[in-house]
Design a protein around this motif. Sequence first.
Motif, PDB file in Angstrom:
ATOM      1  N   PHE A   5       0.842  -1.180   0.000  1.00  0.00           N
ATOM      2  CA  PHE A   5       0.000   0.000   0.000  1.00  0.00           C
ATOM      3  C   PHE A   5       0.879   1.233   0.000  1.00  0.00           C
ATOM      4  CE2 PHE A   5      -2.511  -3.290   1.984  1.00  0.00           C
ATOM      5  CZ  PHE A   5      -3.727  -3.156   1.345  1.00  0.00           C
ATOM      6  N   ALA A   6       0.453   2.256  -0.702  1.00  0.00           N
ATOM      7  CA  ALA A   6       1.180   3.525  -0.709  1.00  0.00           C
ATOM      8  C   ALA A   6       0.284   4.591  -0.109  1.00  0.00           C
ATOM      9  CB  ALA A   6       1.569   3.903  -2.135  1.00  0.00           C
ATOM     10  N   PHE A   7       0.825   5.358   0.810  1.00  0.00           N
ATOM     11  CA  PHE A   7       0.085   6.443   1.441  1.00  0.00           C
ATOM     12  C   PHE A   7       0.790   7.747   1.154  1.00  0.00           C
ATOM     13  CE2 PHE A   7      -0.825   2.706   3.971  1.00  0.00           C
ATOM     14  CZ  PHE A   7      -2.199   2.752   4.044  1.00  0.00           C
ATOM     15  N   THR A   8       0.019   8.779   0.897  1.00  0.00           N
ATOM     16  CA  THR A   8       0.598  10.098   0.704  1.00  0.00           C
ATOM     17  C   THR A   8       0.058  11.036   1.771  1.00  0.00           C
ATOM     18  OG1 THR A   8      -1.163  10.691  -0.828  1.00  0.00           O
ATOM     19  CG2 THR A   8       0.859   9.821  -1.783  1.00  0.00           C
ATOM     20  N   ALA A   9       0.878  11.961   2.204  1.00  0.00           N
ATOM     21  CA  ALA A   9       0.461  12.923   3.223  1.00  0.00           C
ATOM     22  C   ALA A   9      -0.531  13.900   2.622  1.00  0.00           C
ATOM     23  CB  ALA A   9       1.676  13.663   3.767  1.00  0.00           C
ATOM     24  N   SER A  10      -1.563  14.201   3.370  1.00  0.00           N
ATOM     25  CA  SER A  10      -2.574  15.137   2.918  1.00  0.00           C
ATOM     26  C   SER A  10      -2.238  16.535   3.395  1.00  0.00           C
ATOM     27  CB  SER A  10      -3.937  14.722   3.473  1.00  0.00           C
ATOM     28  OG  SER A  10      -4.899  15.703   3.182  1.00  0.00           O
ATOM     29  N   ALA A  11      -2.501  17.517   2.561  1.00  0.00           N
ATOM     30  CA  ALA A  11      -2.265  18.904   2.940  1.00  0.00           C
ATOM     31  C   ALA A  11      -3.426  19.450   3.760  1.00  0.00           C
ATOM     32  CB  ALA A  11      -2.057  19.750   1.689  1.00  0.00           C
ATOM     33  N   GLN A  12      -4.516  18.676   3.857  1.00  0.00           N
ATOM     34  CA  GLN A  12      -5.682  19.120   4.608  1.00  0.00           C
ATOM     35  C   GLN A  12      -5.384  19.135   6.101  1.00  0.00           C
ATOM     36  OE1 GLN A  12      -8.848  16.438   3.550  1.00  0.00           O
ATOM     37  NE2 GLN A  12      -9.901  18.074   2.482  1.00  0.00           N
ATOM     38  N   THR A  13      -5.933  20.108   6.773  1.00  0.00           N
ATOM     39  CA  THR A  13      -5.871  20.143   8.231  1.00  0.00           C
ATOM     40  C   THR A  13      -7.252  20.507   8.745  1.00  0.00           C
ATOM     41  OG1 THR A  13      -5.185  22.447   8.225  1.00  0.00           O
ATOM     42  CG2 THR A  13      -3.439  20.802   8.297  1.00  0.00           C
ATOM     43  N   TRP A  33     -14.558   2.020  16.183  1.00  0.00           N
ATOM     44  CA  TRP A  33     -13.268   2.577  15.773  1.00  0.00           C
ATOM     45  C   TRP A  33     -13.428   4.064  15.524  1.00  0.00           C
ATOM     46  CZ3 TRP A  33     -13.142   5.008  11.103  1.00  0.00           C
ATOM     47  CH2 TRP A  33     -14.131   4.681  10.177  1.00  0.00           C
ATOM     48  N   THR A  34     -12.302   4.775  15.552  1.00  0.00           N
ATOM     49  CA  THR A  34     -12.290   6.198  15.259  1.00  0.00           C
ATOM     50  C   THR A  34     -10.934   6.584  14.683  1.00  0.00           C
ATOM     51  OG1 THR A  34     -12.721   8.403  16.152  1.00  0.00           O
ATOM     52  CG2 THR A  34     -11.576   6.861  17.589  1.00  0.00           C
ATOM     53  N   LEU A  35     -10.913   7.641  13.899  1.00  0.00           N
ATOM     54  CA  LEU A  35      -9.678   8.109  13.270  1.00  0.00           C
ATOM     55  C   LEU A  35      -9.747   9.610  13.090  1.00  0.00           C
ATOM     56  CD1 LEU A  35      -7.006   7.580  11.569  1.00  0.00           C
ATOM     57  CD2 LEU A  35      -8.525   7.596   9.585  1.00  0.00           C
ATOM     58  N   ASP A  36      -8.697  10.287  13.506  1.00  0.00           N
ATOM     59  CA  ASP A  36      -8.543  11.710  13.211  1.00  0.00           C
ATOM     60  C   ASP A  36      -7.575  11.809  12.042  1.00  0.00           C
ATOM     61  OD1 ASP A  36      -7.983  14.399  13.009  1.00  0.00           O
ATOM     62  OD2 ASP A  36      -7.632  14.684  15.148  1.00  0.00           O
ATOM     63  N   PRO A  37      -8.049  12.140  10.834  1.00  0.00           N
ATOM     64  CA  PRO A  37      -7.170  12.188   9.666  1.00  0.00           C
ATOM     65  C   PRO A  37      -5.992  13.157   9.826  1.00  0.00           C
ATOM     66  CG  PRO A  37      -9.452  12.240   8.970  1.00  0.00           C
ATOM     67  CD  PRO A  37      -9.447  12.404  10.463  1.00  0.00           C
ATOM     68  N   ASP A  38      -6.128  14.151  10.694  1.00  0.00           N
ATOM     69  CA  ASP A  38      -5.032  15.103  10.915  1.00  0.00           C
ATOM     70  C   ASP A  38      -3.967  14.545  11.859  1.00  0.00           C
ATOM     71  OD1 ASP A  38      -6.321  17.002   9.302  1.00  0.00           O
ATOM     72  OD2 ASP A  38      -7.428  17.798  11.013  1.00  0.00           O
ATOM     73  N   ALA A  39      -4.266  13.466  12.562  1.00  0.00           N
ATOM     74  CA  ALA A  39      -3.330  12.867  13.519  1.00  0.00           C
ATOM     75  C   ALA A  39      -3.512  11.349  13.506  1.00  0.00           C
ATOM     76  CB  ALA A  39      -3.567  13.440  14.903  1.00  0.00           C
ATOM     77  N   ALA A  40      -3.365  10.758  12.346  1.00  0.00           N
ATOM     78  CA  ALA A  40      -3.693   9.344  12.152  1.00  0.00           C
ATOM     79  C   ALA A  40      -2.862   8.395  13.010  1.00  0.00           C
ATOM     80  CB  ALA A  40      -3.547   8.973  10.680  1.00  0.00           C
ATOM     81  N   SER A  41      -1.691   8.789  13.447  1.00  0.00           N
ATOM     82  CA  SER A  41      -0.850   7.894  14.247  1.00  0.00           C
ATOM     83  C   SER A  41      -1.050   8.083  15.750  1.00  0.00           C
ATOM     84  CB  SER A  41       0.623   8.107  13.887  1.00  0.00           C
ATOM     85  OG  SER A  41       1.020   9.416  14.257  1.00  0.00           O
TER      86      SER A  41
END
Length: 66
Positions: A5-13, A33-41
Motif C-alpha cells: 500500500f502507498a500512502f501520501t500525506a494530505s495537505a488538509q488540516t 473505531w475512530t480516526l482523526d485524519p489530521d493525527a492518524a498515528s
Amino acid sequence: MSGAFAFTASAQTNTQPIGYLQPIDANGYASGWTLDPDAASQSIDVHFYIDGQASNNFVGTIKAAI
C-alpha cells in the motif's frame, strides 16, 4: 505490487474525525473505531453523550487506542 500500500500525506488540516460505534450489547459494552485524519498515528479521546451531543448529557470519555 501484491499486498503493498502507498500512502501520501494530505495537505488538509482541521478535518473532522470519523468513526463507527457498534450497537451497545446487553452488558453495556460498546466497541467501534475512530480516526482523526489530521493525527492518524495518535490515539484520540472519544466522548459519550446520552441522546446526542446537543443534549449536553455528557457521560464520559475514553481514549481510543491504536
